[in-house]
Design an enzyme around this catalytic site. Structure first.
Site, PDB file in Angstrom:
ATOM      1  N   GLU A   1     -21.088 -12.066  29.620  1.00  0.00           N
ATOM      2  CA  GLU A   1     -19.800 -11.745  30.232  1.00  0.00           C
ATOM      3  C   GLU A   1     -20.069 -11.538  31.722  1.00  0.00           C
ATOM      4  O   GLU A   1     -20.946 -10.737  32.084  1.00  0.00           O
ATOM      5  CB  GLU A   1     -19.244 -10.455  29.610  1.00  0.00           C
TER       6      GLU A   1
ATOM      7  N   ARG B   1     -31.422  -5.162  19.798  1.00  0.00           N
ATOM      8  CA  ARG B   1     -31.474  -5.178  21.256  1.00  0.00           C
ATOM      9  C   ARG B   1     -32.840  -4.749  21.739  1.00  0.00           C
ATOM     10  O   ARG B   1     -33.556  -4.028  21.049  1.00  0.00           O
ATOM     11  CB  ARG B   1     -30.464  -4.183  21.836  1.00  0.00           C
TER      12      ARG B   1
ATOM     13  N   LYS C   1     -24.576  -2.701  31.499  1.00  0.00           N
ATOM     14  CA  LYS C   1     -24.035  -3.228  32.754  1.00  0.00           C
ATOM     15  C   LYS C   1     -23.023  -2.269  33.360  1.00  0.00           C
ATOM     16  O   LYS C   1     -22.945  -2.127  34.570  1.00  0.00           O
ATOM     17  CB  LYS C   1     -23.372  -4.592  32.509  1.00  0.00           C
TER      18      LYS C   1
HETATM   19  P1  ATP Z   1     -24.266  -4.638  28.413  1.00  0.00           P
HETATM   20  O1  ATP Z   1     -24.008  -3.624  27.349  1.00  0.00           O
HETATM   21  O2  ATP Z   1     -25.496  -4.410  29.185  1.00  0.00           O
HETATM   22  O3  ATP Z   1     -23.086  -4.896  29.273  1.00  0.00           O
HETATM   23  P2  ATP Z   1     -23.517  -6.840  26.882  1.00  0.00           P
HETATM   24  O4  ATP Z   1     -23.989  -7.061  25.491  1.00  0.00           O
HETATM   25  O5  ATP Z   1     -22.136  -6.369  27.057  1.00  0.00           O
HETATM   26  O6  ATP Z   1     -24.560  -5.954  27.616  1.00  0.00           O
HETATM   27  P3  ATP Z   1     -23.138  -9.558  27.507  1.00  0.00           P
HETATM   28  O7  ATP Z   1     -22.966 -10.173  28.831  1.00  0.00           O
HETATM   29  O8  ATP Z   1     -21.984  -9.532  26.596  1.00  0.00           O
HETATM   30  O9  ATP Z   1     -23.684  -8.102  27.759  1.00  0.00           O
HETATM   31  O10 ATP Z   1     -24.413 -10.131  26.773  1.00  0.00           O
HETATM   32  C1  ATP Z   1     -24.773 -11.478  26.674  1.00  0.00           C
HETATM   33  C2  ATP Z   1     -25.760 -11.601  25.552  1.00  0.00           C
HETATM   34  O11 ATP Z   1     -26.903 -10.804  25.806  1.00  0.00           O
HETATM   35  C3  ATP Z   1     -25.188 -11.120  24.238  1.00  0.00           C
HETATM   36  O12 ATP Z   1     -25.504 -12.070  23.246  1.00  0.00           O
HETATM   37  C4  ATP Z   1     -25.865  -9.814  23.991  1.00  0.00           C
HETATM   38  O13 ATP Z   1     -26.037  -9.598  22.621  1.00  0.00           O
HETATM   39  C5  ATP Z   1     -27.204 -10.005  24.699  1.00  0.00           C
HETATM   40  N1  ATP Z   1     -27.785  -8.731  25.114  1.00  0.00           N
HETATM   41  C6  ATP Z   1     -27.241  -7.792  25.909  1.00  0.00           C
HETATM   42  N2  ATP Z   1     -28.059  -6.726  26.038  1.00  0.00           N
HETATM   43  C7  ATP Z   1     -29.168  -6.997  25.312  1.00  0.00           C
HETATM   44  C8  ATP Z   1     -30.384  -6.294  25.039  1.00  0.00           C
HETATM   45  N3  ATP Z   1     -30.627  -5.087  25.543  1.00  0.00           N
HETATM   46  N4  ATP Z   1     -31.297  -6.890  24.248  1.00  0.00           N
HETATM   47  C9  ATP Z   1     -31.068  -8.118  23.745  1.00  0.00           C
HETATM   48  N5  ATP Z   1     -29.959  -8.828  23.969  1.00  0.00           N
HETATM   49  C10 ATP Z   1     -29.003  -8.287  24.735  1.00  0.00           C
HETATM   50 MG    MG Z   2     -20.437  -7.323  26.368  1.00  0.00          MG
END
Ligand code: ATP
Ligand code: MG
Length: 588
Positions: free
Chosen positions: A47, A273, A283
């Site tokens: 995102e 994760r 983020k």
């Molecule tokens: P954040 O909580 O940091 O905003 P998010 O999951 O909302 O992370 P996205 O941009 O939606 O961020 O994530 C893109 C991809 O990265 C998704 O498939 C998510 O599952 C993966 N991802 C995010 N954080 C992690 C992590 N700590 N370990 C492994 N994969 C991750």
């Molecule tokens: Mg997200």
């Protein structure tokens, strides 16, 4: 060129090992064997609401790595369904970071927003099937009515709206006839479902913010669940790999595909994760740190973002090796930050040029060396690699050495300087400490020594073993350097477990940055951003990508460099110290 090379996805020894062992690759293999899928396609779906962090590196290496290992393809798809938080700046930086990590989506760059029209049509389709309805309740009322794990939710009166009324209201939503929050579109599933995600989830909400790509075209935006599986299906994704928090959403992911009647059914597989000790990986909170000015930006070298790690001096190779070694599983665990540091040392040890920099200088005066004399000593650039050659370093009567390399009284096992002790000066002579001087405050300011001319380039032929070798920089040609040293941004080990009544900001480490002013050998004035260095006996360092100005860039030849230091700015970031704490820990 095979798809492999084409996809430009680097393969490492550890990657190949994992091919056979991790649970995701086993499932993919199973699906190829059973004929459920004949080709493999994955996607990385960030995102664009912030910069990528080290956790995303795990997702990137998994999504692109699985595709590569099965001769498949991986798409980059921006999950841009929330106009209020998303920006082009983030899109650009995410693309830069994915490429920097070593992966390439080629021409397969997609946006969930590309599918807004199709998603709208599908929503109309399922309304017509009686599987979705327009809701009048506010978001608060909806959450209240959802129930709890032990208590069924309450069916909203809107559930029994006629298809015609739903179609007309949904069109009205799309046409901007209702204010934000006035209506949402909900799937009509089961308010008594044991999985709360399935209790009539919201599909669309009204938002009048401008979208970074579609502008004002839309004022209704699909929720993640309504967009994700359908986007996967449109792109022909076989395996939709995501983190464990989406496990509860899998039935919904499948329900939507079924409701629309799509033939292509991607398989969602969840993995845990990446959690790193002393590291924040949200983020939203990282954005807060940036906005509150608690760090110098998304690329502050203390940030766990890929841009921060890059600026700090982490290599993409080290990050990939680390992620691979951390492995894939479904169990939540915490990885030691020391392990990440171990992998960057492993990588940089092979290729970081060795240079001499004194970080806390005191003077060493070689009393029997003529004041008007100097020599150019040859020293190796990279002891690990004989082809890396040597370079000249200037030697003279007055040298800078590390304060910590001298002790007024030598204790047992002290192999460095102390009155009467002998050390080797790296690539130069043996010196014997003869004296030292203190200032009024009692701090040592000068160490005196005598050198042995015949000891150059090795021993003196008398079989003596000189155990200590120390680095030095000639005062006659030293460059002033700024050394930025970092420790963890937080003092709390597990940032997923903030104690009651506390905020993560209560654990910010106020001593995470320290700045030292050191002396460097002349050569370092031409260091380049993007190159890796080991300051001998000190740590790995890189020129800071924002603040470093080399003498060459400042338009000065090296000969002119001295005394004009105000024009160049030799600012270096310490990536990591030399001391490994992880391999010892792991060996236990
Ligand atoms: P954040 O909580 O940091 O905003 P998010 O999951 O909302 O992370 P996205 O941009 O939606 O961020 O994530 C893109 C991809 O990265 C998704 O498939 C998510 O599952 C993966 N991802 C995010 N954080 C992690 C992590 N700590 N370990 C492994 N994969 C991750
Ligand atoms: Mg997200």
């Amino acid at each position: 060129m095979s798809q492999h090379e084409d996809a430009n996805s680097p393969k490492t020894s550890e990657d190949s090992l994992k091919t056979a062992t991790d649970f995701i690759r086993s499932k993919v293999k199973e699906d190829l064997g059973s004929g459920r899928f004949t080709t493999i396609k994955t996607r990385f779906p960030p995102e664009p609401n912030g910069y990528l962090h080290i956790g995303h590196a795990k997702a990137i290496c998994t999504d692109f790595g699985v595709a590569r290992d099965f001769d498949g393809l991986c798409n980059l798809r921006f999950d841009d369904t929330n106009p209020s938080k998303e920006e082009q700046e983030y899109v650009d930086n995410i693309m830069f970071d994915v490429r920097w990590l070593g992966f390439d989506w080629q021409d397969r760059l997609y946006y969930a927003s590309d599918y807004f029209a199709q998603l709208y049509e599908w929503a109309v389709l399922i309304i017509k099937k009686g599987l979705a309805y327009v809701e009048d309740l506010s978001s608060d009322e909806i959450s209240k009515g959802r129930g709890t794990p032990t208590e069924a939710g309450i069916e909203s009166a809107c559930r029994w709206r006629s298809i015609e009324e739903n179609l007309s209201l949904f069109e009205g939503m799309k046409n901007g006839e209702f204010g934000e929050g006035k209506h949402v579109l909900r799937a009509k599933i089961d308010m008594g479902h044991s999985n709360l995600t399935m209790r009539d989830p919201v599909m669309y909400r009204i938002k009048f913010d401008e979208h970074h790509r579609t502008g004002k075209t839309w004022c209704i935006y699909p929720m993640y669940d309504w967009a994700h599986g359908q986007s996967d299906a449109i792109e022909g994704v076989s395996h939709s790999l995501c983190t464990l928090e989406f496990e509860n959403h899998r039935p919904l992911y499948e329900w939507y595909l079924e409701a629309i009647g799509l033939e292509h059914r991607p398989r969602q597989i969840e993995f845990s994760r990446l959690n790193l000790s002393y590291t924040m990986m949200s983020k939203r909170k990282l954005l807060e740190l940036v906005e509150l000015g608690l760090v110098a930006g998304w690329d502050d070298p203390r940030m766990p973002t890929l841009s921060g790690l890059r600026r700090r001096g982490y290599s993409p190779e080290a990050i990939r090796e680390f992620v691979t070694a951390a492995g894939l599983s479904r169990s939540e665990g915490m990885i030691e930050l020391a392990m990440l540091e171990y992998f960057v040392r492993q990588d940089l040890n092979k290729r970081a040029m060795r240079v001499m920099v004194v970080s806390d200088p005191i003077k060493l005066i070689i009393t029997n060396y003529p004041a008007d004399q100097s020599e150019w000593m040859q020293t190796e650039n990279l002891p690990e690699d004989k082809n890396a050659g040597t370079r000249p370093v200037r030697f003279s009567r007055e040298l800078w050495i590390e304060r910590e390399d001298f002790k007024e009284v030598a204790e047992k096992k002290w192999f460095r300087l102390a009155p009467g002790a002998v050390v080797r000066l790296k690539s130069a002579y043996y010196v014997t400490c003869t004296n030292f001087k203190k200032d009024a405050g009692g701090a040592v300011v000068e160490v005196h020594a005598s050198y042995e001319p015949e000891s150059l380039g090795g021993g003196t032929g008398d079989g003596r073993k000189v155990k200590g070798t120390i680095h030095w920089v000639s005062c006659a040609s030293a460059l002033d350097v700024e050394l930025r040293q970092y420790t963890t941004l937080f003092t709390l080990e597990d940032l997923n477990q903030i104690p009651e009544g506390k905020d993560y900001k209560d654990f910010i480490n106020t001593e995470s940055l320290s700045v030292l002013h050191g002396k460097a050998e002349l050569w370092l004035g031409q260091a380049r951003v993007g190159d890796y260095y080991q300051f001998m006996r000190q740590g790995y360092y890189v020129p800071d990508s924002k603040d470093y100005v080399s003498y060459t860039e400042a338009g000065l030849g090296l000969a002119e460099a001295q005394g004009k230091k105000n024009q160049a700015a030799l600012v270096f970031n310490r990536t990591v110290s030399l001391k490994d704490t992880w391999s010892k820990l792991a060996a236990k």
